[in-house]
Design a protein around this motif. Sequence first.
Motif, PDB file in Angstrom:
ATOM      1  N   PHE A 185       0.850  -1.190   0.000  1.00 30.02           N
ATOM      2  CA  PHE A 185       0.000   0.000   0.000  1.00 30.02           C
ATOM      3  C   PHE A 185       0.881   1.233   0.000  1.00 30.02           C
ATOM      4  O   PHE A 185       1.990   1.247   0.543  1.00 30.02           O
ATOM      5  N   ALA A 187       0.783   5.798  -0.312  1.00 31.93           N
ATOM      6  CA  ALA A 187       0.028   7.043  -0.243  1.00 31.93           C
ATOM      7  C   ALA A 187      -0.038   7.710  -1.615  1.00 31.93           C
ATOM      8  O   ALA A 187       0.973   7.842  -2.307  1.00 31.93           O
ATOM      9  N   ARG A 191      -4.343   9.582   0.568  1.00 35.28           N
ATOM     10  CA  ARG A 191      -4.691   8.368   1.308  1.00 35.28           C
ATOM     11  C   ARG A 191      -3.933   7.180   0.740  1.00 35.28           C
ATOM     12  O   ARG A 191      -3.317   7.255  -0.322  1.00 35.28           O
ATOM     13  N   SER A 192      -4.011   6.055   1.457  1.00 31.33           N
ATOM     14  CA  SER A 192      -3.290   4.851   1.038  1.00 31.33           C
ATOM     15  C   SER A 192      -4.097   4.063   0.013  1.00 31.33           C
ATOM     16  O   SER A 192      -5.304   3.876   0.172  1.00 31.33           O
ATOM     17  N   ALA A 193      -3.409   3.585  -1.017  1.00 30.71           N
ATOM     18  CA  ALA A 193      -4.018   2.765  -2.062  1.00 30.71           C
ATOM     19  C   ALA A 193      -3.207   1.483  -2.220  1.00 30.71           C
ATOM     20  O   ALA A 193      -2.046   1.403  -1.795  1.00 30.71           O
ATOM     21  N   ASP A 214      -7.154  -0.910  -5.782  1.00 26.51           N
ATOM     22  CA  ASP A 214      -8.319  -0.585  -4.948  1.00 26.51           C
ATOM     23  C   ASP A 214      -9.269   0.338  -5.702  1.00 26.51           C
ATOM     24  O   ASP A 214      -9.001   0.754  -6.836  1.00 26.51           O
ATOM     25  N   GLY A 220     -11.537   5.679   2.496  1.00 22.39           N
ATOM     26  CA  GLY A 220     -10.579   5.288   3.522  1.00 22.39           C
ATOM     27  C   GLY A 220      -9.277   4.743   2.981  1.00 22.39           C
ATOM     28  O   GLY A 220      -9.119   4.479   1.778  1.00 22.39           O
ATOM     29  N   ASN A 221      -8.302   4.578   3.885  1.00 24.43           N
ATOM     30  CA  ASN A 221      -6.991   4.035   3.536  1.00 24.43           C
ATOM     31  C   ASN A 221      -7.058   2.528   3.316  1.00 24.43           C
ATOM     32  O   ASN A 221      -7.499   1.784   4.194  1.00 24.43           O
ATOM     33  N   THR A 223      -5.205  -0.935   3.160  1.00 23.91           N
ATOM     34  CA  THR A 223      -3.981  -1.446   3.794  1.00 23.91           C
ATOM     35  C   THR A 223      -3.996  -2.967   3.847  1.00 23.91           C
ATOM     36  O   THR A 223      -4.985  -3.617   3.495  1.00 23.91           O
ATOM     37  N   GLN A 241     -10.253  -2.061   3.800  1.00 26.63           N
ATOM     38  CA  GLN A 241     -10.403  -0.663   3.423  1.00 26.63           C
ATOM     39  C   GLN A 241     -11.727  -0.123   3.945  1.00 26.63           C
ATOM     40  O   GLN A 241     -12.775  -0.734   3.748  1.00 26.63           O
ATOM     41  N   THR A 247     -14.930  -0.723   8.040  1.00 26.99           N
ATOM     42  CA  THR A 247     -13.796  -1.289   7.313  1.00 26.99           C
ATOM     43  C   THR A 247     -14.218  -2.622   6.717  1.00 26.99           C
ATOM     44  O   THR A 247     -14.697  -3.509   7.425  1.00 26.99           O
TER      45      THR A 247
END
Length: 529
Positions: A185, A187, A191-193, A214, A220-221, A223, A241, A247
């Motif tokens: 993952f 940033a 956000r995190s992808a 994703d 949301g992130n 992970t 995610q 989540t």
Amino acid sequence: MPQPMPANGASDVSRTETPGFRGLPPGLATSLTAGDLQLRNPDGTTVPGRVRVSAGQAVIEPLVPLVGCTTYTLALTSPSSERSRFTTACSAWQPPTQIDDSRTAHQVDLPVSGMQVVATRDGGFVAVWFQDDAGRRAILSARFNPETQSWSKPQALDLQGPQAGSSSIPAIATDPQGRLTAVWFQAIDGRSAIFATRSEGPHGDRWRVPQRLDLPQLPGNATNPQLAADAQGNVTVVWQQPDGRHTAIYAAHWAQAQRRWLAAQRIDQGSANAYNPVIAATPQGRVVAAWQQGAPGGESVYAASLPPNARAWGAPGRLSPAGEVGVMPALVATSQERIVAAWVQGRDARRRIAVSPLQTTGHAAVARGGALQLMQDPAFTGPALAPVLAADAAGSLTLVWEQARSAQSGAVRDAILAARHEHGASQWSAPQQIDDPTQRSAGNPVLAADPAGHLWCAWYQDGPSGMQVQTARYDVTHSRWQAPQTVSDPAVTVQASLPALAVNAAGSLMVVWQQFNGWRTIAVARWLP
């Protein structure tokens, strides 16, 4: 009478030996087939190879070198049954080697973490990790060349450019054709992808531009990606995610026939938060993902299945019993198309490892396919965690985990325990401690099977020389775990941890880990040819 080559009972036999029989009756050698002359691993499976005949003798030419320190059975079934056993030579561990950029070993702002490793088709290995690099965290990779017995210069795998942020926690998998897939993952846009890259060359050193997996519209992130490949080269990635409400667990699938990633799908159906996804794929392409889901303190383990050649996942099914907390699932797929799950069950000091085969049929919900067994050892009544499963080619299973010894049973410490389930057996064996009982707590076990059916386990353990990485081998010939060995070097570090390991087609082992060198955490590897 046919005479075995090498002689029955021979030891220290070369791993490139071509075993067979000489003194065969006239005409018999030319009529032998692969079924008449076989070389068998200690787990009962057949060593792949070609039968060659000439002048009254027949030999097997294995496709790859034999596994070291292993007792093989040579079997001739025609015209009469003849058997012979020999043991291959053992090899010695090579010295530990730093595999990240040694020129920066004293730069305190470039620490390494998250080591992973896989074997490549040419007998080499590829390691990945994340490391701070020029103000951001990057995913790096290095390749071990079996011909030169050396590691390549690390290269970055993750997305580059002004929008690319820090990357973390890679995972890597390979298929039988040698194609590699790495995921992590990273940033991007705040956000995190989830990103993936593939390497389809014979050596695992030509990586493609990363692709995002994703769903960008989710807030949301993303992970914790995990992945698995089947025998056809299809790859499935799962991750967790937030979707704005909770989540959830998502999956994306690489379809090898179409050579593209299919769109990500949500695969859980609950309203509570879901975490810790894991995944396994059978050779024929059935994929199972498992995760924990529920309110804190009331989680259950769920699983869902993607049938071969399908695009839609089946409905999730609960694996852990009603009323019992279930967390930290683990999965393994066998060559016989079985999938087995393990997880941590219970609360607080009552946490134990539960294990069960799974029932997967079409798009039906995944369910337990047999009796659930709890791993119990009277000497270890403290909490258990971190289950890991592995399967050998014969379908036998090994389970390892970490568990605390209670104060009533001696000094409080975490140990590495193991249990076996032989193919065809109805029960798992009793747990056995496999770490060094004279040292302090051990943790983070990892596990891999070699082609002969032996199992290798690695972990880190605290002792007189600080925290060091240890390994132990389960010898399938004698059905026992051998004494553990320290593979990190206590002379240069007091903090080696978080190992990963891989075994290639010839049974050579590579262990990688992170260790502190006095300035920063570096990436280290050690090879057992």
